[in-house]
Design a protein around this motif. Sequence first.
Motif, PDB file in Angstrom:
ATOM      1  N   VAL A 188      34.027  70.772  28.114  1.00  0.00           N
ATOM      2  CA  VAL A 188      35.185  71.497  27.566  1.00  0.00           C
ATOM      3  C   VAL A 188      36.077  70.692  26.631  1.00  0.00           C
ATOM      4  O   VAL A 188      37.141  71.173  26.244  1.00  0.00           O
ATOM      5  N   PHE A 189      35.662  69.486  26.251  1.00  0.00           N
ATOM      6  CA  PHE A 189      36.577  68.681  25.424  1.00  0.00           C
ATOM      7  C   PHE A 189      36.963  69.475  24.187  1.00  0.00           C
ATOM      8  O   PHE A 189      36.152  70.189  23.609  1.00  0.00           O
ATOM      9  N   THR A 190      38.223  69.374  23.845  1.00  0.00           N
ATOM     10  CA  THR A 190      38.692  70.203  22.755  1.00  0.00           C
ATOM     11  C   THR A 190      39.067  69.391  21.528  1.00  0.00           C
ATOM     12  O   THR A 190      38.950  69.859  20.428  1.00  0.00           O
ATOM     13  N   ASP A 191      39.531  68.178  21.770  1.00  0.00           N
ATOM     14  CA  ASP A 191      39.688  67.325  20.589  1.00  0.00           C
ATOM     15  C   ASP A 191      39.774  65.872  20.960  1.00  0.00           C
ATOM     16  O   ASP A 191      39.482  65.495  22.085  1.00  0.00           O
ATOM     17  N   GLY A 192      40.205  65.060  20.020  1.00  0.00           N
ATOM     18  CA  GLY A 192      40.177  63.636  20.199  1.00  0.00           C
ATOM     19  C   GLY A 192      39.845  63.045  18.853  1.00  0.00           C
ATOM     20  O   GLY A 192      39.840  63.747  17.851  1.00  0.00           O
ATOM     21  N   SER A 193      39.620  61.758  18.830  1.00  0.00           N
ATOM     22  CA  SER A 193      39.417  61.122  17.537  1.00  0.00           C
ATOM     23  C   SER A 193      38.018  60.551  17.420  1.00  0.00           C
ATOM     24  O   SER A 193      37.395  60.173  18.406  1.00  0.00           O
ATOM     25  N   PHE A 194      37.592  60.480  16.180  1.00  0.00           N
ATOM     26  CA  PHE A 194      36.321  59.865  15.874  1.00  0.00           C
ATOM     27  C   PHE A 194      36.578  58.764  14.857  1.00  0.00           C
ATOM     28  O   PHE A 194      37.365  58.941  13.927  1.00  0.00           O
ATOM     29  N   CYS A 195      35.903  57.665  15.062  1.00  0.00           N
ATOM     30  CA  CYS A 195      36.138  56.567  14.145  1.00  0.00           C
ATOM     31  C   CYS A 195      34.857  55.785  13.921  1.00  0.00           C
ATOM     32  O   CYS A 195      34.122  55.486  14.871  1.00  0.00           O
ATOM     33  N   TYR A 196      34.608  55.478  12.675  1.00  0.00           N
ATOM     34  CA  TYR A 196      33.433  54.674  12.341  1.00  0.00           C
ATOM     35  C   TYR A 196      33.848  53.593  11.347  1.00  0.00           C
ATOM     36  O   TYR A 196      34.446  53.877  10.300  1.00  0.00           O
ATOM     37  N   ILE A 197      33.562  52.354  11.692  1.00  0.00           N
ATOM     38  CA  ILE A 197      33.859  51.244  10.783  1.00  0.00           C
ATOM     39  C   ILE A 197      32.514  50.712  10.281  1.00  0.00           C
ATOM     40  O   ILE A 197      31.676  50.293  11.085  1.00  0.00           O
ATOM     41  N   PRO A 198      32.317  50.735   8.976  1.00  0.00           N
ATOM     42  CA  PRO A 198      31.019  50.306   8.448  1.00  0.00           C
ATOM     43  C   PRO A 198      30.781  48.808   8.618  1.00  0.00           C
ATOM     44  O   PRO A 198      31.708  48.045   8.874  1.00  0.00           O
ATOM     45  N   LYS A 199      29.544  48.420   8.418  1.00  0.00           N
ATOM     46  CA  LYS A 199      29.124  47.018   8.504  1.00  0.00           C
ATOM     47  C   LYS A 199      30.059  46.083   7.744  1.00  0.00           C
ATOM     48  O   LYS A 199      30.389  46.340   6.586  1.00  0.00           O
ATOM     49  N   GLY A 200      30.455  45.030   8.399  1.00  0.00           N
ATOM     50  CA  GLY A 200      31.202  43.972   7.719  1.00  0.00           C
ATOM     51  C   GLY A 200      32.620  44.323   7.302  1.00  0.00           C
ATOM     52  O   GLY A 200      33.294  43.517   6.661  1.00  0.00           O
ATOM     53  N   VAL A 201      33.116  45.483   7.686  1.00  0.00           N
ATOM     54  CA  VAL A 201      34.463  45.876   7.239  1.00  0.00           C
ATOM     55  C   VAL A 201      35.499  45.538   8.315  1.00  0.00           C
ATOM     56  O   VAL A 201      35.319  45.815   9.490  1.00  0.00           O
ATOM     57  N   ARG A 202      36.566  44.909   7.867  1.00  0.00           N
ATOM     58  CA  ARG A 202      37.722  44.712   8.756  1.00  0.00           C
ATOM     59  C   ARG A 202      38.685  45.839   8.489  1.00  0.00           C
ATOM     60  O   ARG A 202      39.196  45.961   7.369  1.00  0.00           O
ATOM     61  N   CYS A 203      38.934  46.652   9.454  1.00  0.00           N
ATOM     62  CA  CYS A 203      39.852  47.765   9.232  1.00  0.00           C
ATOM     63  C   CYS A 203      41.237  47.194   8.922  1.00  0.00           C
ATOM     64  O   CYS A 203      41.778  46.413   9.695  1.00  0.00           O
ATOM     65  N   PRO A 204      41.812  47.545   7.766  1.00  0.00           N
ATOM     66  CA  PRO A 204      43.034  46.869   7.294  1.00  0.00           C
ATOM     67  C   PRO A 204      44.299  47.311   8.015  1.00  0.00           C
ATOM     68  O   PRO A 204      45.352  46.764   7.769  1.00  0.00           O
ATOM     69  N   MET A 205      44.216  48.302   8.873  1.00  0.00           N
ATOM     70  CA  MET A 205      45.435  48.749   9.563  1.00  0.00           C
ATOM     71  C   MET A 205      45.105  49.123  11.003  1.00  0.00           C
ATOM     72  O   MET A 205      43.955  49.289  11.369  1.00  0.00           O
ATOM     73  N   GLU A 206      46.154  49.225  11.792  1.00  0.00           N
ATOM     74  CA  GLU A 206      45.962  49.713  13.153  1.00  0.00           C
ATOM     75  C   GLU A 206      45.607  51.194  13.076  1.00  0.00           C
ATOM     76  O   GLU A 206      46.246  51.938  12.349  1.00  0.00           O
ATOM     77  N   LEU A 207      44.632  51.599  13.841  1.00  0.00           N
ATOM     78  CA  LEU A 207      44.368  53.031  13.947  1.00  0.00           C
ATOM     79  C   LEU A 207      44.999  53.525  15.233  1.00  0.00           C
ATOM     80  O   LEU A 207      44.974  52.842  16.243  1.00  0.00           O
ATOM     81  N   SER A 208      45.560  54.710  15.164  1.00  0.00           N
ATOM     82  CA  SER A 208      46.332  55.138  16.317  1.00  0.00           C
ATOM     83  C   SER A 208      46.182  56.626  16.589  1.00  0.00           C
ATOM     84  O   SER A 208      46.152  57.433  15.664  1.00  0.00           O
ATOM     85  N   THR A 209      46.075  56.973  17.839  1.00  0.00           N
ATOM     86  CA  THR A 209      46.040  58.381  18.230  1.00  0.00           C
ATOM     87  C   THR A 209      47.135  58.623  19.249  1.00  0.00           C
ATOM     88  O   THR A 209      47.309  57.826  20.166  1.00  0.00           O
ATOM     89  N   TYR A 210      47.867  59.707  19.064  1.00  0.00           N
ATOM     90  CA  TYR A 210      48.855  60.095  20.072  1.00  0.00           C
ATOM     91  C   TYR A 210      48.421  61.391  20.716  1.00  0.00           C
ATOM     92  O   TYR A 210      48.103  62.348  20.032  1.00  0.00           O
ATOM     93  N   PHE A 211      48.410  61.394  22.039  1.00  0.00           N
ATOM     94  CA  PHE A 211      48.062  62.603  22.762  1.00  0.00           C
ATOM     95  C   PHE A 211      49.306  63.168  23.412  1.00  0.00           C
ATOM     96  O   PHE A 211      50.118  62.434  23.943  1.00  0.00           O
ATOM     97  N   ARG A 212      49.409  64.465  23.357  1.00  0.00           N
ATOM     98  CA  ARG A 212      50.554  65.079  23.989  1.00  0.00           C
ATOM     99  C   ARG A 212      50.154  66.405  24.614  1.00  0.00           C
ATOM    100  O   ARG A 212      49.502  67.217  23.991  1.00  0.00           O
ATOM    101  N   ILE A 213      50.534  66.599  25.873  1.00  0.00           N
ATOM    102  CA  ILE A 213      50.353  67.911  26.488  1.00  0.00           C
ATOM    103  C   ILE A 213      51.678  68.624  26.337  1.00  0.00           C
ATOM    104  O   ILE A 213      52.713  68.111  26.745  1.00  0.00           O
ATOM    105  N   ASN A 214      51.684  69.767  25.729  1.00  0.00           N
ATOM    106  CA  ASN A 214      52.933  70.478  25.517  1.00  0.00           C
ATOM    107  C   ASN A 214      52.969  71.775  26.309  1.00  0.00           C
ATOM    108  O   ASN A 214      53.955  72.121  26.929  1.00  0.00           O
ATOM    109  N   GLN A 215      51.863  72.499  26.264  1.00  0.00           N
ATOM    110  CA  GLN A 215      51.811  73.834  26.856  1.00  0.00           C
ATOM    111  C   GLN A 215      51.703  73.757  28.381  1.00  0.00           C
ATOM    112  O   GLN A 215      51.032  72.874  28.912  1.00  0.00           O
ATOM    113  N   ALA A 216      52.341  74.701  29.083  1.00  0.00           N
ATOM    114  CA  ALA A 216      52.240  74.745  30.548  1.00  0.00           C
ATOM    115  C   ALA A 216      50.876  75.270  30.971  1.00  0.00           C
ATOM    116  O   ALA A 216      50.262  76.068  30.273  1.00  0.00           O
ATOM    117  N   GLY A 217      50.402  74.798  32.117  1.00  0.00           N
ATOM    118  CA  GLY A 217      49.185  75.348  32.712  1.00  0.00           C
ATOM    119  C   GLY A 217      47.911  75.099  31.938  1.00  0.00           C
ATOM    120  O   GLY A 217      46.924  75.805  32.088  1.00  0.00           O
TER     121      GLY A 217
END
Lengths: 481, 250
Positions: A188-217
Amino acid sequence: MAYTEEELKKELETKEYEYGFYTDIESDTFPIGLNEEIVIAISKKKEEPEWMTQWRLEAFRVWESMEEPNWANVHYDKPDFQNISYYSAPKSADPNKTLDDVDPDLLEMYRKLGISVDEQKKLQNVAVDIVVDSVSVATTFKKTLAEKGIIFMPISEAIKEHPELVKKYMGTVVPQKDNFYAALNSAVFTDGSFCYIPKGVRCPMELSTYFRINQAGTGQFERTLLIADEDSYVSYLEGCTAPSRDENQLHAAVVELIALDGAEIKYSTVQNWFPGNKEGKGGVYNFVTKRAICEKNAKVSWTQVETGSAVTWKYPSCILKGDNSIGEFYSIAVTNNYQQADTGTKMIHLGKNTKSTIISKGISAGKSQNSYRGLVQVNSRADGARNFSQCDSLLMGNECGAHTFPYIEAKNKTAMIEHEATTSKIGEDQIFYCNQRGIDTEKAIALIVNGFSKEVLNKLPMEFAVEAQKLLEISLEGSVG
Amino acid sequence: MLKIKDLHANVEGKEILRGINLEVKAGEVHAIMGPNGSGKSTLASVIAGNDNFEVTQGSVELEGEDLEDVSPEERAHKGVFLSFQYPVEIPGVSVTNFMKTAINESRKAKGLEDMPAKDMLKLIREKSELLEIDRKFLSRSLNEGFSGGEKKRNEIFQMAMLEPKVAILDETDSGLDIDALRIVASGVNKLKSKDNAVILITHYQRLLEYIVPDFVHVLHNGKIVKSGGKELALELEEKGYDWLKQETAV
Ligand SMILES: Nc1ncnc2c1ncn2[C@@H]1O[C@H](COP(=O)(O)OP(=O)(O)O)[C@@H](O)[C@H]1O
Ligand SMILES: [Mg+2]
């Protein structure tokens, strides 16, 4: 270690932290309950290809035959899985929109979360994906990242745009049938993040995901898949919040990390789900499966600051498959009031000369229970494997508990495994000393706790370390009478 | 500035202070001497507001205000400072961070903003020079692994940072070698002014050669049994405490 003017200055800087609110956003929510139709409906809603729908259904069928695990040192009313809605999306969210199109209410919510998308944009060093309830709302910096060949997007988009990568890796580290919650998530997963860093690459920034549950139930089931190709590097941060509610909310995530030859992944989590109120009512059930696989010479570091949730069940692990690979686990787990945490790690040494380090800091207050559970396993072929584990517990008051369950399975005689554990209490004399210097008891505790956790806090990226410190302070508020 | 009237205090039901009277005026230095276990540290703790000790009678006043219902941190904000006989360790908290927190908490209590980083930096630089403290020392965890002398010097560094009105130095001289003693004493002397006061608790005349007291008091069995000028310290050094014990026993 030199202590430069610069470092002194840094230590003197202060920052403010804001939190705690609820945003009323219209949302599109599925009826409660779980069956094959719901699984298919989720897949349809996400416009997924057929193979994905089938993958989910396989997971669902396995899940149906499984039982919720009981071995952890936590006690709670089992959630009624037929009484939860498995999909909820803020109505105004559309993954194709740019930030400028995002609902101003949502943006306001991020601002309160302290994410401030605009500011992050200006800072030019953090790319953020924000998941509210079940949908990724915006991913900043997509373009900048694309220039380096880095893919960072909601997983639902990746399924459509990069099916070959998703198909190749999803479920390889955490199989659908891995455990009860992982199977549920796979269905049932509904979302989330996908990330791929190619060969030899240093990702130049922090990657960040924020999760929040807002809706009740609703439950939140996100899935993160991160692939660092050969000799690449990435630092990833995950933050979570949920508003206060009386009922328990369910969160069951899966995170899979793949570090190919020579790659390095730093994965940091600041978990701040609603812990329930002082009487132990409400709060998030956090049942998370996080695992990494390390190929030759690869390195994965998990750093986590766990302050929230009513019940936490979480063991970020490393499979050290390749020779010379390295796994690290740095954890701070705070429990207060009636919170229960059973958390730790598994380090599975398969390759030769593999190394792992575990530093766990548990802080218990109120009537809470805090358990460290760790497994260090050395395979018969893993010559020269080494592990160092250190588990420190800090107790506040007489009604809380700290427990340590270290498991060691060494099938190779050359293995070197060290385990150290300490338990301490905040001393009255320490508090009085602080009081005498003008620091009140609450602040004194925060100071002592921060000191206790320092080795782990230091592993976090700078700006998040400051946030995490404030968080520790907030979570222990009112823990002394 | 500090007025102690007929002070009685218990610990675990046992009476330790048995009627202490002492007045310390601004600009004065008082020395309190006396044998081990006579109640010197207890007196210091009670002035600082440690609630392990129960005040059963009498009062402590600071600038005319009765401190009975004033918490230890509020006493600190009002200018009471105690250099501990046995400073505690706080692992993982650097001296810098600790001092920053202490100063900003006091400022907050007075309705002031946090001290700007550059002012803090200046203050730290100035005070660490005063006490000849190495910059590296400030990055270390508070008192963790410090030698006896380092702990004491660090206490005085904190005093210099906080600029209290009444400073109580509880056996600050023990554990200090002669050079360190000289540095610490000269630091204390430089911090001394007509607006603040110092209470020195010590066993030895040695410290009093560097920080010259206006008054010397001898504490025995929870009471001040003799008071005098600085020459009393010399007399004690020569004769020990026994003659006083005998005198009071009579
Ligand atoms: N926390 C305590 N619990 C029990 N007894 C104490 C405590 N603190 C001090 N005492 C007792 O009070 C008396 C005075 O101690 P103290 O004030 O430390 O003396 P001094 O500093 O003059 O050597 C001693 O008999 C000591 O054992
Ligand atoms: Mg003493």
